[in-house]
Design an enzyme around this catalytic site. Sequence first.
Site, PDB file in Angstrom:
ATOM      1  N   ARG A  59       0.820  -1.223   0.000  1.00 17.95           N
ATOM      2  CA  ARG A  59       0.000   0.000   0.000  1.00 17.95           C
ATOM      3  C   ARG A  59       0.845   1.261   0.000  1.00 17.95           C
ATOM      4  O   ARG A  59       0.403   2.308  -0.470  1.00 17.95           O
ATOM      5  CB  ARG A  59      -0.981  -0.011   1.167  1.00 17.95           C
ATOM      6  CG  ARG A  59      -2.091  -1.046   0.991  1.00 17.95           C
ATOM      7  CD  ARG A  59      -3.051  -1.015   2.144  1.00 17.95           C
ATOM      8  NE  ARG A  59      -2.356  -1.155   3.410  1.00 17.95           N
ATOM      9  CZ  ARG A  59      -2.525  -2.151   4.267  1.00 17.95           C
ATOM     10  NH1 ARG A  59      -3.381  -3.105   3.994  1.00 17.95           N
ATOM     11  NH2 ARG A  59      -1.858  -2.185   5.399  1.00 17.95           N
ATOM     12  N   GLU A  96       6.068  -9.753  15.722  1.00 19.32           N
ATOM     13  CA  GLU A  96       5.549 -10.244  16.995  1.00 19.32           C
ATOM     14  C   GLU A  96       5.695 -11.763  17.089  1.00 19.32           C
ATOM     15  O   GLU A  96       6.071 -12.300  18.121  1.00 19.32           O
ATOM     16  CB  GLU A  96       4.081  -9.836  17.133  1.00 19.32           C
ATOM     17  CG  GLU A  96       3.527 -10.088  18.506  1.00 19.32           C
ATOM     18  CD  GLU A  96       2.112  -9.551  18.669  1.00 19.32           C
ATOM     19  OE1 GLU A  96       1.515  -9.854  19.704  1.00 19.32           O
ATOM     20  OE2 GLU A  96       1.620  -8.845  17.770  1.00 19.32           O
TER      21      GLU A  96
END
Length: 171
Positions: A59, A96
């Site tokens: 994006r 993460e």
Amino acid sequence: MDELKNIIRDVPDFPKKGIIFKDITTLLADAPSFQRMVDLIAHRYVGKKISKVVVVEARGFVIGAALAYKLGAGVVLVRKPGKLPSETYSKTYQLEYGSDTLEIHTDAIAKGERVIIADDILATGGTMAAVVDMVEALGGEIVECCFMAELEFLGGRKRLPEGKVYSLLTF
């Protein structure tokens, strides 16, 4: 800015339960809003002698390319491994749950070139921190990391160069 923020759609439980995803495609699809967003960000960099806009897959390509056009700057792509055809510099960074790798052409930025790094949303800052390292390794001078929006509660700004982060919208 509320008129731009209100166009961004919240999608609950995407990509997993408990997450409220900020879907920017609604803003990108609305021509007047997209133009206003690009104009507002570009205005910040007029006269700053920006040579390149470094854009992050995927994006970031949309926002960064429009921004580069407005500034008369080149576009440098940062992509996932194996997507760029020439010699690349790669950076692996921690997520993460696991890790990811990004690549940039080694000849994309000349030493001392003034660049901005553009992406759609600043979340945890992991991806952008890796891109900052890549640009610095190639000798680029980072003017700023800019984002269409920032999810402040995730604290991504703390992982980036102090005083060199700009977000048009904050959530």
